[in-house]
Design a protein around this motif. Structure first.
Motif, mmCIF file in Angstrom:
data_model
loop_
_atom_site.group_PDB
_atom_site.id
_atom_site.type_symbol
_atom_site.label_atom_id
_atom_site.label_comp_id
_atom_site.label_asym_id
_atom_site.label_seq_id
_atom_site.Cartn_x
_atom_site.Cartn_y
_atom_site.Cartn_z
ATOM 1 N N ALA A 1 50.195 35.830 39.438
ATOM 2 C CA ALA A 1 49.509 36.816 40.288
ATOM 3 C C ALA A 1 48.185 37.166 39.625
ATOM 4 O O ALA A 1 48.151 37.426 38.417
ATOM 5 C CB ALA A 1 50.366 38.076 40.423
ATOM 6 N N GLY A 2 47.123 37.144 40.413
ATOM 7 C CA GLY A 2 45.826 37.557 39.865
ATOM 8 C C GLY A 2 44.907 36.400 39.523
ATOM 9 O O GLY A 2 43.911 36.587 38.820
ATOM 10 N N LEU A 3 45.219 35.191 40.016
ATOM 11 C CA LEU A 3 44.346 34.041 39.716
ATOM 12 C C LEU A 3 42.985 34.210 40.394
ATOM 13 O O LEU A 3 42.887 34.855 41.444
ATOM 14 C CB LEU A 3 44.996 32.747 40.216
ATOM 15 N N PRO A 4 41.943 33.601 39.834
ATOM 16 C CA PRO A 4 40.623 33.711 40.438
ATOM 17 C C PRO A 4 40.628 33.196 41.867
ATOM 18 O O PRO A 4 41.281 32.191 42.167
ATOM 19 C CB PRO A 4 39.733 32.836 39.548
ATOM 20 N N GLU A 5 39.899 33.890 42.692
ATOM 21 C CA GLU A 5 39.743 33.557 44.119
ATOM 22 C C GLU A 5 41.001 33.817 44.943
ATOM 23 O O GLU A 5 41.012 33.591 46.146
ATOM 24 C CB GLU A 5 39.279 32.097 44.347
ATOM 25 N N ASP A 6 42.088 34.275 44.317
ATOM 26 C CA ASP A 6 43.295 34.556 45.106
ATOM 27 C C ASP A 6 43.183 35.950 45.733
ATOM 28 O O ASP A 6 42.381 36.781 45.294
ATOM 29 C CB ASP A 6 44.560 34.465 44.233
ATOM 30 N N THR A 7 44.009 36.190 46.741
ATOM 31 C CA THR A 7 44.049 37.483 47.432
ATOM 32 C C THR A 7 45.510 37.869 47.600
ATOM 33 O O THR A 7 46.397 37.002 47.486
ATOM 34 C CB THR A 7 43.438 37.362 48.837
#
Ligand code: SF4
Length: 489
Positions: free
Chosen positions: A329-335
């Motif tokens: 949870a919290g990867l770049p570009e993720d929502t």
């Protein structure tokens, strides 16, 4: 933020407290800074009194905490109580200044479940332990539940262990390409292909000598975990050689679990999976981290969500009794929406283990340097708030958890499993229940004497090249291993 410590030198404890409230701040001890925390500890008789004066952006707040140091407490326990007083005084000041209570309250350590397990072992009921977590440490209701469930799983694992048992870790520090957030000692094979074969040869030798050592000391292997890196970066033939040698050198007939990380879907094929099954591997971990193509691209993966589905079909056909999938949870570009889609798709694979990590950006991770868009703390909280009930609805329960420095929102990593799917090795290592003998580069052997509450670590060579070039380090580590068991008796 400038930290001024008086009457103690609990830097780590204060820095952890600082990060929980002010994740973008970095501690400094010299010069001037617009924000400042003065953390003092005084000892009088059997009382330790801590106070914190915080000044941030022109606002100030004060917090204090006192504790008794019982006469019967040993040095270790006294240290623990003094550090706790320091952390709780910082927590009181920071909470008053920000009006925020972090999800984990004043708990800053890596292993929250260890504290809860200690309370249960002291004879507290789960309800009483829950009250301590709530009233002393201000832990949120959801985290208290997680913590107590993992503590109970850890105690169950502990009850079944025999003092003569150890676990084995085998490190394969190679991956097809390097992920942007990676903080492991992993070399992309594109750049270090020439090292794979010499590394494997050195590892086979270590496997042989370690097997003889374990036999000689009368120890038994309870679980095996092969990680890295991505072990399935090796070819089917190389895997067969390694697993075959492991089976010859160690008696694995009493092992309750044999895990190999097949982390990257782009390394999985049917012949490799067949080799794993043939050699007794009963658990694999496939780690997509996300099913979103844009996020996969942002973290430097060269495969799509569709490739993960294809890899999972192969894993399914190979018939492993246990399969884990790792998500972050919290990867770049993720929502939050993207994370939700990922979890729903992963749940549909029907595996018995899912591990939900929170992104931790250590120094040197490429993303930190490149400044990609990282989801906010509130977005990560939303992702985790979705995961917990969604996993429970599907019959999963949490069984181990840990926290890391620099995690988004100072949250947690949690291993979830369906009934019968507990990944034992994860509990043994996280709760430090018994010795983990680590082979290969990049890892460390953790020597545990549960009776004397003694833990020692012996570090392996960090990088594949030095591992190959310095076999004398392996011999020295094995001597330390032998001496530890000789002293333990
Ligand atoms: S798969 Fe894991 S070990 Fe390999 S580069 Fe990515 S994060 Fe690092």
């Amino acid at each position: 933020m400038k930290l001024i410590l008086t009457g103690h030198d609990y830097r780590y404890a204060v820095e952890q407290s600082l990060l929980a409230f002010f994740p973008t701040e970095r501690p400094v001890y010299e010069g001037e800074d617009v924000s400042q925390a003065a953390v003092a500890l005084t000892l009088e008789g059997d009382c330790a009194a801590a106070s914190t004066e915080l000044a941030v952006n022109g606002r100030t707040a004060r917090g204090a905490f006192q504790t008794r140091l019982p006469e019967r407490a040993d040095e270790y326990e006294r240290e623990r109580l003094k550090q706790r007083a320091v952390k709780l005084s910082f927590f009181a000041a920071a909470r008053s200044l920000t009006g925020v209570t972090p999800a984990w309250g004043a708990l800053t350590g890596i292993r929250p479940a260890k504290l809860a397990a200690g309370l249960l072992e002291e004879g507290l009921t789960p309800q009483e332990a829950d009250r301590v977590l709530r009233d002393t440490y201000f832990v949120s209701q959801r985290r208290r539940r997680l913590c107590l469930e993992c503590a109970q799983a850890g105690l169950e694992a502990k009850r079944e262990l025999d003092p003569k048992e150890i676990s084995l870790y085998v490190g394969i520090p190679f991956c097809p390409t390097r992920c942007a957030y990676c903080s492991f000692v992993s070399n992309s094979v594109e750049r270090s292909f020439h090292l794979v074969e010499p590394y494997l040869e050195a590892l086979l030798k270590e496997v042989e000598s370690a097997g003889a050592l374990v036999k000689d000391l009368g120890l038994r292997v309870r679980s095996v975990y092969m990680g890295g890196g991505t072990p399935t970066t090796l070819t089917a033939e190389q895997l067969d050689r390694l697993l075959g040698r492991l089976g010859e050198a160690f008696d694995l007939s009493g092992a309750v679990e044999y895990t190999v990380e097949a982390g990257r879907p782009d390394t999985i094929d049917a012949p490799k999976l067949a080799v794993l099954r043939k050699n007794g591997v009963d658990r694999v971990s496939v780690n997509p981290q996300t099913m979103e193509d844009a996020v996969l691209a942002a973290i430097g993966r060269r495969h799509s969500g569709e490739d993960i589905c294809k890899a999972m079909e192969l894993v399914d056909r190979a018939g492993f009794p246990h399969v884990n999938m790792d998500l972050i949870a919290g990867l770049p570009e993720d929502t939050p929406q993207g994370f939700r889609r990922t979890l729903d798709r992963v749940l549909a694979f029907g595996t018995d283990n899912i591990t939900v990590h929170t992104l931790s950006l250590k120094k040197g991770s490429r993303i930190t340097l490149e400044g990609s868009r990282i989801p906010t703390e509130a977005e990560v909280a939303e992702m985790l708030d979705y995961a917990d009930p969604a996993l429970r609805r599907e019959g999963f329960a949490p069984y181990y958890l840990y926290r890391q420095k620099y995690m988004s929102g100072s949250f947690e990593n949690v291993g979830w499993c369906r009934s019968g799917g507990t990944g034992w090795y994860n509990i043994y290592i996280m709760e430090e229940l018994h010795t983990i003998l680590s082979l290969g580069a990049g890892g460390s052997t953790k020597l545990v004497d549960p009776e004397k509450n003694r833990i020692e670590r012996v570090f392996n060579m960090k990088y594949p090249l030095e591992y190959v070039q310095r076999p004398e380090k392996i011999a020295a580590n094995q001597r330390a291993f032998r001496e530890f068991y000789a002293a333990r008796g």
